[in-house]
Design a protein around this motif. Structure first.
Motif, PDB file in Angstrom:
ATOM      1  N   PRO A 278       0.729  -1.047   0.052  1.00 15.56           N
ATOM      2  CA  PRO A 278      -0.069   0.031   0.024  1.00 15.56           C
ATOM      3  C   PRO A 278       0.825   1.061   0.093  1.00 15.56           C
ATOM      4  N   GLY A 279       0.700   2.355  -0.875  1.00 11.37           N
ATOM      5  CA  GLY A 279       1.594   3.175  -0.948  1.00 11.37           C
ATOM      6  C   GLY A 279       0.971   4.689  -0.288  1.00 11.37           C
ATOM      7  N   ARG A 280       1.947   5.393   0.046  1.00  3.85           N
ATOM      8  CA  ARG A 280       1.706   6.906   0.633  1.00  3.85           C
ATOM      9  C   ARG A 280       2.841   7.398   0.221  1.00  3.85           C
ATOM     10  N   GLU A 281       2.805   8.822  -0.373  1.00  2.00           N
ATOM     11  CA  GLU A 281       4.008   9.666  -0.669  1.00  2.00           C
ATOM     12  C   GLU A 281       4.716  10.043   0.399  1.00  2.00           C
TER      13      GLU A 281
ATOM     14  N   ARG B 233       5.000   4.827   9.773  1.00  2.58           N
ATOM     15  CA  ARG B 233       3.829   4.760   9.188  1.00  2.58           C
ATOM     16  C   ARG B 233       3.556   3.740   7.807  1.00  2.58           C
ATOM     17  N   ALA B 234       4.641   3.828   7.109  1.00  2.00           N
ATOM     18  CA  ALA B 234       4.613   2.886   5.915  1.00  2.00           C
ATOM     19  C   ALA B 234       4.512   1.312   6.628  1.00  2.00           C
ATOM     20  N   THR B 235       5.166   1.178   7.572  1.00  2.00           N
ATOM     21  CA  THR B 235       5.044  -0.286   8.227  1.00  2.00           C
ATOM     22  C   THR B 235       3.643  -0.395   8.351  1.00  2.00           C
ATOM     23  N   GLY B 236       3.200   0.578   9.319  1.00  2.00           N
ATOM     24  CA  GLY B 236       1.475   0.325   9.766  1.00  2.00           C
ATOM     25  C   GLY B 236       0.609   0.137   8.385  1.00  2.00           C
ATOM     26  N   ASP B 237       0.913   0.668   7.565  1.00  2.00           N
ATOM     27  CA  ASP B 237       0.333   0.595   6.163  1.00  2.00           C
ATOM     28  C   ASP B 237       0.147  -0.803   5.770  1.00  2.00           C
ATOM     29  N   ARG B 238       1.387  -1.565   5.712  1.00  2.00           N
ATOM     30  CA  ARG B 238       1.646  -2.949   5.261  1.00  2.00           C
ATOM     31  C   ARG B 238       0.851  -3.690   6.228  1.00  2.00           C
TER      32      ARG B 238
END
Length: 472
Positions: free
Chosen positions: A27-30, A87-92
């Motif tokens: 899942p991506g976020r910039e 935050r990107a870890t949380g997305d995954r």
């Protein structure tokens, strides 16, 4: 590199069946330059971590089969900024749990982390709330979570993905604890922060060598995905087959050290079994209570078990049994309980550890469960410490057992009867198996067709993700 410090990909290759792992889309976020706090050098640190590990984040998520059971796996890469959560870890992690719920798959976190990522500040710390929310939704959906904690597993990663799992396995020698080595008190005993210490304290279930990890995980996944509405079969007696002539004979039989104990009954009942250990409150009672899941030798179904061993049961034993019954209830797995205790431990330490509340919790778990519980009294049934583990209306008694409101010796003492009146008091208590059948306390024979009290099983498939959007 030690076994506990395997990379994420190496560990995935170790535990999954060959060529079955498929990575989930990211899942991506910039990202903002240098992260949400504008931490100087954060982008450069991430780039170095990617060059060193080949990963773009601290977790690798995907699906695979483990000994033939498909699961969602979450593998931490400690080499990427110490396996820290941002935050990107949380997305995954959220995406992995959502996938698991959508496809009805168990979740296997392979944890190695130092905690939350400092360069993202409080936004990183709040990922623990997000992870806990996802774990809770997966739990409510009736799906199992089996964690493997590696070296190191500390901070919020231990307190959510690790310790929050249904079953916690640990690699030998791994550092496991809430406080990492750089923040704990300088005089702290390092032995307290090990996998072995967490098992001894009841916070983890087993230490598993790397070479046995795939087989152990495969067994656990098979057991915890074995839903069934049918009650556990009643075990056959392994000792005496004729009823006792007197109450005192029943007591002496039950106290005979040669009588079959829980271990023999479990070995005869299951072809394979795996044990849970500890109450997750700092205690374990392996000498008084055996709990776990196994494959029934009679029909190959999964059955959960909580078995007293003949010793006085300690508070941690009651809490472990409560944990077992609630987990089985959530996963839709029938339970077998074996009653065999002279009573609850009544020493001062047991009182300090909350033996009363522990028994109360077990009473509540048995009374409130939606899955069928089958009970066999195999030895001594001593008062409330025994009846708490017994299923109302679904209890049987072996011929070399007894069940009593109080021990005959204690009853005689309360009534101020001399010692030679103890055998007669045993008769007055009507504690023999055949007395209990006549009184309606236990059932006769092995007819096990009536389990209507537990016919209303919840689906457990609902998911409240629709109310869980736009979380941080």
């Amino acid at each position: 590199m030690t076994a506990a410090r395997l990379t994420a990909r190496e560990l995935l290759a170790l535990v999954t069946d060959a060529s079955t792992f498929t990575e989930l889309p990211h899942p991506g976020r910039e990202p903002a330059p240098d992260g949400p706090l504008g931490w100087p050098g954060y982008d450069a640190a991430r780039a170095r971590a990617t060059d060193r590990t080949g990963e773009s984040e601290s977790v690798v998520c995907g699906t695979a089969e483990i000994e033939g059971t498909r699961a969602v796996l979450i593998a931490f890469e400690f080499g990427f900024l110490g396996g820290s959560l941002g935050r990107a870890t949380g997305d995954r992690l959220e995406s992995a749990h959502r996938y698991a719920r959508a496809h009805r798959l168990p979740v296997v976190p392979l944890v190695a982390t130092g905690g939350s990522r400092m360069q993202e500040g409080m936004l990183a710390l709040t990922q623990l709330q997000r992870v806990a929310r996802q774990s809770a939704l997966t739990r409510e959906a009736g799906l199992a979570q089996v964690a493997v904690v590696r070296d190191p597993t500390t901070g919020g990663g231990w307190a959510t993905l690790g310790a929050g799992a249904d079953v916690v396995l640990a690699l030998p020698g791994a550092q496991v604890g809430f406080a990492g080595s750089r923040v704990r008190p300088p005089d702290a005993d390092p032995a307290a922060y090990t996998a072995e210490a967490q098992v001894a304290a009841g916070s983890a279930d087993a230490v598993v060598p790397p070479g046995e990890l795939r087989g152990t995980l495969g067994l656990w996944l098979r057991l915890l995905t074995g839903r069934s509405d049918a009650p556990a079969p009643v075990p056959g007696p392994l000792g005496a087959t004729d009823p006792p002539a007197t109450g005192w004979e029943a007591v002496l039989r039950a106290r005979d050290p040669r009588r079959p104990r829980a271990g023999r009954y479990l070995d005869a009942y299951f072809t394979r079994r795996a044990e849970i250990r500890g109450d997750r409150c700092g205690g374990a009672d392996p000498e008084g209570m055996l709990c776990g899941f196994g494959v029934s030798a009679r029909d190959g179904r999964t059955v959960a078990y909580a078995a007293q061993t003949g010793a006085a049961t300690r508070p941690a034993g009651y809490r472990t049994a409560t944990r077992l019954i609630r987990l089985a209830d959530r996963l839709g797995i029938p339970v077998l309980t074996l009653v065999d205790t002279p009573g609850a431990a009544n020493d001062a330490e047991a009182e300090r550890q909350g033996v009363g509340p522990a028994i109360a919790e077990l009473f509540g778990a048995v009374a409130g469960t939606r899955i069928p519980v089958t009970t066999l009294v195999v030895g001594e049934g001593g008062s409330g410490g025994a009846v708490a583990l017994a299923a109302p209306g679904r209890t049987w008694a072996a011929p070399d057992s007894y069940f009593s409101v109080i021990a005959p010796e204690s009853a005689a003492a309360i009534l101020k009867r001399p010692a030679d009146q103890v055998p007669a008091t045993a008769d007055h208590l009507r504690l023999r198996p055949q007395d209990l059948v006549e009184l309606g306390v236990v059932r006769a024979g092995d007819d096990d067709t009536d389990h209507s009290d537990h016919s209303d099983h919840s689906d457990h498939t609902h998911d409240t993700d629709d109310a869980d959007t736009d979380r941080p």
